[in-house]
Design an enzyme around this catalytic site. Structure first.
Site, PDB file in Angstrom:
ATOM      1  N   ARG A 144       0.819  -1.240   0.000  1.00  0.00           N
ATOM      2  CA  ARG A 144       0.000   0.000   0.000  1.00  0.00           C
ATOM      3  C   ARG A 144       0.840   1.272   0.000  1.00  0.00           C
ATOM      4  NH1 ARG A 144      -2.549  -3.314   3.716  1.00  0.00           N
ATOM      5  NH2 ARG A 144      -4.343  -4.362   2.828  1.00  0.00           N
TER       6      ARG A 144
ATOM      7  N   LYS B 263       8.398  23.041 -13.750  1.00  0.00           N
ATOM      8  CA  LYS B 263       7.500  21.918 -13.460  1.00  0.00           C
ATOM      9  C   LYS B 263       7.165  21.875 -11.966  1.00  0.00           C
ATOM     10  CE  LYS B 263       6.101  17.270 -14.239  1.00  0.00           C
ATOM     11  NZ  LYS B 263       6.113  16.081 -15.048  1.00  0.00           N
TER      12      LYS B 263
ATOM     13  N   HIS C 218       8.218  10.000 -28.568  1.00  0.00           N
ATOM     14  CA  HIS C 218       7.254  10.915 -27.951  1.00  0.00           C
ATOM     15  C   HIS C 218       7.687  12.380 -28.117  1.00  0.00           C
ATOM     16  CE1 HIS C 218       4.485  12.468 -24.914  1.00  0.00           C
ATOM     17  NE2 HIS C 218       5.514  13.015 -24.293  1.00  0.00           N
TER      18      HIS C 218
ATOM     19  N   ARG D  62      -2.048  22.107 -14.173  1.00  0.00           N
ATOM     20  CA  ARG D  62      -1.039  21.131 -14.614  1.00  0.00           C
ATOM     21  C   ARG D  62      -1.211  20.734 -16.073  1.00  0.00           C
ATOM     22  NH1 ARG D  62       1.581  16.092 -11.150  1.00  0.00           N
ATOM     23  NH2 ARG D  62       2.864  15.339 -12.860  1.00  0.00           N
TER      24      ARG D  62
ATOM     25  N   ASN E 161       1.005  19.824 -20.928  1.00  0.00           N
ATOM     26  CA  ASN E 161       0.712  18.981 -22.097  1.00  0.00           C
ATOM     27  C   ASN E 161       0.654  19.791 -23.395  1.00  0.00           C
ATOM     28  OD1 ASN E 161       0.553  16.626 -20.561  1.00  0.00           O
ATOM     29  ND2 ASN E 161      -1.558  17.089 -19.972  1.00  0.00           N
TER      30      ASN E 161
ATOM     31  N   HIS F  33       0.114  13.031 -29.310  1.00  0.00           N
ATOM     32  CA  HIS F  33      -0.414  11.683 -29.067  1.00  0.00           C
ATOM     33  C   HIS F  33      -1.025  11.114 -30.333  1.00  0.00           C
ATOM     34  CE1 HIS F  33      -0.677  12.510 -24.481  1.00  0.00           C
ATOM     35  NE2 HIS F  33       0.426  11.871 -24.789  1.00  0.00           N
TER      36      HIS F  33
ATOM     37  N   GLU G 239      -3.630  17.530 -11.208  1.00  0.00           N
ATOM     38  CA  GLU G 239      -4.109  18.017 -12.513  1.00  0.00           C
ATOM     39  C   GLU G 239      -5.590  18.387 -12.504  1.00  0.00           C
ATOM     40  OE1 GLU G 239      -1.979  16.345 -15.850  1.00  0.00           O
ATOM     41  OE2 GLU G 239      -3.744  16.575 -17.118  1.00  0.00           O
TER      42      GLU G 239
ATOM     43  N   HIS H 131       0.944  18.120 -26.758  1.00  0.00           N
ATOM     44  CA  HIS H 131       0.817  16.683 -26.525  1.00  0.00           C
ATOM     45  C   HIS H 131      -0.443  16.073 -27.138  1.00  0.00           C
ATOM     46  CE1 HIS H 131       4.165  17.426 -23.904  1.00  0.00           C
ATOM     47  NE2 HIS H 131       4.185  16.204 -23.424  1.00  0.00           N
TER      48      HIS H 131
ATOM     49  N   LYS I 236       3.552  11.389 -11.245  1.00  0.00           N
ATOM     50  CA  LYS I 236       2.672  10.578 -12.090  1.00  0.00           C
ATOM     51  C   LYS I 236       3.373   9.254 -12.352  1.00  0.00           C
ATOM     52  CE  LYS I 236      -0.037  13.930 -14.756  1.00  0.00           C
ATOM     53  NZ  LYS I 236      -0.309  14.453 -16.111  1.00  0.00           N
TER      54      LYS I 236
ATOM     55  N   GLU J 218      10.823  18.586 -24.651  1.00  0.00           N
ATOM     56  CA  GLU J 218      10.140  18.900 -23.385  1.00  0.00           C
ATOM     57  C   GLU J 218      10.797  20.113 -22.711  1.00  0.00           C
ATOM     58  OE1 GLU J 218       7.338  17.559 -22.679  1.00  0.00           O
ATOM     59  OE2 GLU J 218       7.306  15.526 -23.508  1.00  0.00           O
TER      60      GLU J 218
HETATM   61  P1  NAD Z   1      12.817   5.398 -22.129  1.00  0.00           P
HETATM   62  O1  NAD Z   1      12.694   5.203 -20.687  1.00  0.00           O
HETATM   63  O2  NAD Z   1      12.282   4.332 -23.019  1.00  0.00           O
HETATM   64  O3  NAD Z   1      14.346   5.672 -22.491  1.00  0.00           O
HETATM   65  C1  NAD Z   1      14.713   5.867 -23.837  1.00  0.00           C
HETATM   66  C2  NAD Z   1      15.823   4.915 -24.272  1.00  0.00           C
HETATM   67  O4  NAD Z   1      17.056   5.383 -23.750  1.00  0.00           O
HETATM   68  C3  NAD Z   1      15.661   3.489 -23.761  1.00  0.00           C
HETATM   69  O5  NAD Z   1      16.113   2.602 -24.748  1.00  0.00           O
HETATM   70  C4  NAD Z   1      16.581   3.461 -22.558  1.00  0.00           C
HETATM   71  O6  NAD Z   1      17.032   2.183 -22.227  1.00  0.00           O
HETATM   72  C5  NAD Z   1      17.717   4.332 -23.051  1.00  0.00           C
HETATM   73  N1  NAD Z   1      18.515   4.991 -22.035  1.00  0.00           N
HETATM   74  C6  NAD Z   1      18.102   5.527 -20.867  1.00  0.00           C
HETATM   75  N2  NAD Z   1      19.098   6.182 -20.286  1.00  0.00           N
HETATM   76  C7  NAD Z   1      20.178   6.026 -21.070  1.00  0.00           C
HETATM   77  C8  NAD Z   1      21.508   6.497 -21.009  1.00  0.00           C
HETATM   78  N3  NAD Z   1      21.920   7.308 -20.030  1.00  0.00           N
HETATM   79  N4  NAD Z   1      22.373   6.143 -21.991  1.00  0.00           N
HETATM   80  C9  NAD Z   1      21.955   5.363 -23.024  1.00  0.00           C
HETATM   81  N5  NAD Z   1      20.694   4.917 -23.162  1.00  0.00           N
HETATM   82  C10 NAD Z   1      19.820   5.262 -22.194  1.00  0.00           C
HETATM   83  O7  NAD Z   1      12.102   6.767 -22.602  1.00  0.00           O
HETATM   84  P2  NAD Z   1      12.005   8.212 -21.964  1.00  0.00           P
HETATM   85  O8  NAD Z   1      11.889   9.126 -23.109  1.00  0.00           O
HETATM   86  O9  NAD Z   1      13.001   8.446 -20.927  1.00  0.00           O
HETATM   87  O10 NAD Z   1      10.586   8.158 -21.222  1.00  0.00           O
HETATM   88  C11 NAD Z   1       9.400   7.886 -21.920  1.00  0.00           C
HETATM   89  C12 NAD Z   1       8.396   7.358 -20.939  1.00  0.00           C
HETATM   90  O11 NAD Z   1       8.139   8.354 -19.965  1.00  0.00           O
HETATM   91  C13 NAD Z   1       7.066   7.007 -21.564  1.00  0.00           C
HETATM   92  O12 NAD Z   1       6.611   5.759 -21.057  1.00  0.00           O
HETATM   93  C14 NAD Z   1       6.133   8.119 -21.097  1.00  0.00           C
HETATM   94  O13 NAD Z   1       4.794   7.700 -20.963  1.00  0.00           O
HETATM   95  C15 NAD Z   1       6.735   8.455 -19.761  1.00  0.00           C
HETATM   96  N6  NAD Z   1       6.474   9.829 -19.302  1.00  0.00           N
HETATM   97  C16 NAD Z   1       5.999   9.989 -18.049  1.00  0.00           C
HETATM   98  C17 NAD Z   1       5.778  11.246 -17.560  1.00  0.00           C
HETATM   99  C18 NAD Z   1       5.325  11.419 -16.133  1.00  0.00           C
HETATM  100  O14 NAD Z   1       4.983  12.541 -15.750  1.00  0.00           O
HETATM  101  N7  NAD Z   1       5.323  10.382 -15.340  1.00  0.00           N
HETATM  102  C19 NAD Z   1       6.027  12.368 -18.346  1.00  0.00           C
HETATM  103  C20 NAD Z   1       6.527  12.185 -19.629  1.00  0.00           C
HETATM  104  C21 NAD Z   1       6.747  10.897 -20.102  1.00  0.00           C
HETATM  105  N1  GLY Z   2       4.190  15.304 -18.150  1.00  0.00           N
HETATM  106  C1  GLY Z   2       3.020  15.988 -17.747  1.00  0.00           C
HETATM  107  C2  GLY Z   2       2.801  16.001 -16.279  1.00  0.00           C
HETATM  108  O1  GLY Z   2       3.631  15.565 -15.515  1.00  0.00           O
HETATM  109  O2  GLY Z   2       1.786  16.429 -15.856  1.00  0.00           O
END
Ligand code: NAD
Ligand code: GLY
Length: 374
Positions: free
Chosen positions: A127, A233, A271, A247, A251, A258, A243, A254, A149, A191
């Site tokens: 939990r 942020k 993305h 917040r 986006n 999307h 949100e 976005h 998030k 971003e």
């Molecule tokens: P990712 O986590 O897939 O990383 C991108 C690639 O880079 C992967 O292949 C990873 O293994 C590689 N990688 C990571 N660090 C590395 C490094 N230092 N050197 C070499 N390779 C490396 O993608 P991302 O763009 O980091 O994140 C995308 C994800 O984040 C999506 O699932 C999206 O939904 C999520 N997201 C969440 C929020 C939130 O607020 N929680 C906001 C934006 C995006």
């Molecule tokens: N990436 C959008 C948010 O965190 O709200």
């Protein structure tokens, strides 16, 4: 609010008893400060993936060893396709097999995929247990690791199963960005650039002047870009954690983005690349709505995105204009911001101030018809 010691910056997320610091820096200065802030606990579990673990996993494990009686790790396959129940279960398996109790601490070592999954596992395990974000992509450092998030994907929708669960600490090691592939680095820059139009045109000016240094991954430029992004942020999340309204401005670009990601087939466009083309469309939409956004700003945004090696032209999702428009609308309605038949978009009241506004389908279709070459 942020403070700085030598080459180490600190930004605080102010959420009462769920407040936490984001540390941004590199080397010994960063990790000494981070170690002093590691949450107390009985054991630690590092969650990473098969790409990131070999690069940074053993060093993090060594840093954690003096702080916890037991340090274990679980290495997941790389990629968004594995951000699912099956692989979430691997985290729970590792926790239970290691006898982790409610005072265990999870460490997310990786990009947004690892961060979102680890955060969700931490929200659910017994939990709710503590977790720390150690983001290793630029996107994760400036966006996904901050704000609480957490989620996994469902076959019927991205990020559809999740929770708000804030980390206790975020450690952004700028050195980890050196190994990031160029396309992933650019995706993170989308971003970063986003924070200018939505909140801070002085930062946008700074980005215009420093994009060559950022593209060269110079430490001082990176530190400022990550810090300013996190500050913006942090202010938004501190004011609207769940949100309820404000917040949503995070986006910007976005909703179109999307549609591009989904319409082109997940994985075809990163993305951040889709968000870049989406920001160009959202800016054009702002102009079409008669908001205070002139052609000069639209041109500056395109030029900055291009300097960051990001796409500025949204792709066609169908061969003729009518079908293309409908395809975009369908995908955008799946987006969480759709309310009934009215589509809500983040637009610019002026450069430096984003708002959300309902826009009728005819206006969006006219925009897409003009903006997308077939
Ligand atoms: P990712 O986590 O897939 O990383 C991108 C690639 O880079 C992967 O292949 C990873 O293994 C590689 N990688 C990571 N660090 C590395 C490094 N230092 N050197 C070499 N390779 C490396 O993608 P991302 O763009 O980091 O994140 C995308 C994800 O984040 C999506 O699932 C999206 O939904 C999520 N997201 C969440 C929020 C939130 O607020 N929680 C906001 C934006 C995006
Ligand atoms: N990436 C959008 C948010 O965190 O709200």
């Amino acid at each position: 609010m942020s403070s700085s010691i030598a080459s180490l910056n600190r930004v605080d997320i102010a959420l009462g008893d769920r407040s936490y610091p984001i540390l941004i820096g590199q080397g010994q200065a960063l990790w000494q400060q981070a170690e002093a802030l590691f949450p107390a606990g009985t054991s630690a579990l590092i969650v990473s993936n098969e790409t990131v673990w070999p690069l940074f996993g053993p060093a993090l494990r060594e840093r954690l060893a003096p702080h916890y009686a037991k340090v274990e790790h679980v290495v997941l396959p790389d990629g968004e396709a594995h951000k699912d129940w099956l692989h979430l279960q691997r985290i729970f398996d590792a926790l239970l097999q290691n006898g982790a109790d409610r005072r265990c601490v999870l460490y997310a070592l990786g990009g947004g995929v690892v961060g979102d999954m680890t955060g969700f596992a931490a929200a659910c395990y017994m939990r709710g247990v503590a977790f720390v974000q150690v983001p290793t992509t630029l996107l994760a450092q400036v966006d996904s690791s901050v704000g609480g998030k957490t989620a996994i994907n469902h076959p019927l929708g991205k990020n559809m199963i999740g929770a708000f669960h804030q980390p206790q600490l975020v450690v952004c090691d700028l050195d980890s960005l050196a190994s990031l592939p160029a396309a992933e680095f650019s995706a993170g820059l989308a971003e970063v650039i986003k924070y200018g139009p939505i909140d801070d045109m002085a930062f946008f000016d700074w980005l215009e002047a420093h994009m060559p240094a950022l593209m060269a991954r110079e430490a001082d430029a990176l530190r400022h870009a990550v810090t300013r992004s996190c500050e913006i942020k942090a202010a938004v999340v501190s004011a609207d954690e769940k949100e309820a309204g404000l917040r949503e401005i995070l986006n910007f670009g976005h909703t179109f983005g999307h549609a591009i990601e989904a319409g082109m087939g997940y994985g075809a466009w990163l993305h951040g690349h889709a968000v870049a083309a989406g920001m160009v469309l959202a800016t054009a939409l702002s102009q079409r709505l008669g908001l205070a956004v002139d052609a000069d700003f639209a041109a500056r945004l395109r030029a900055l995105l291009q300097q960051a090696k990001l796409p500025v032209q949204a792709p066609a999702l169908a061969a003729d204009a009518a079908a293309n428009g409908q395809r975009y609308l369908e995908w955008m309605r799946v987006d969480k911001k759709a309310q009934g038949n009215a589509m809500r978009f983040v637009v610019l009241e002026r450069p430096g101030k984003a708002i959300t506004q309902k826009v009728d389908d005819a206006t969006v279709l006219a925009l897409l018809g003009d903006a997308i070459a077939l």
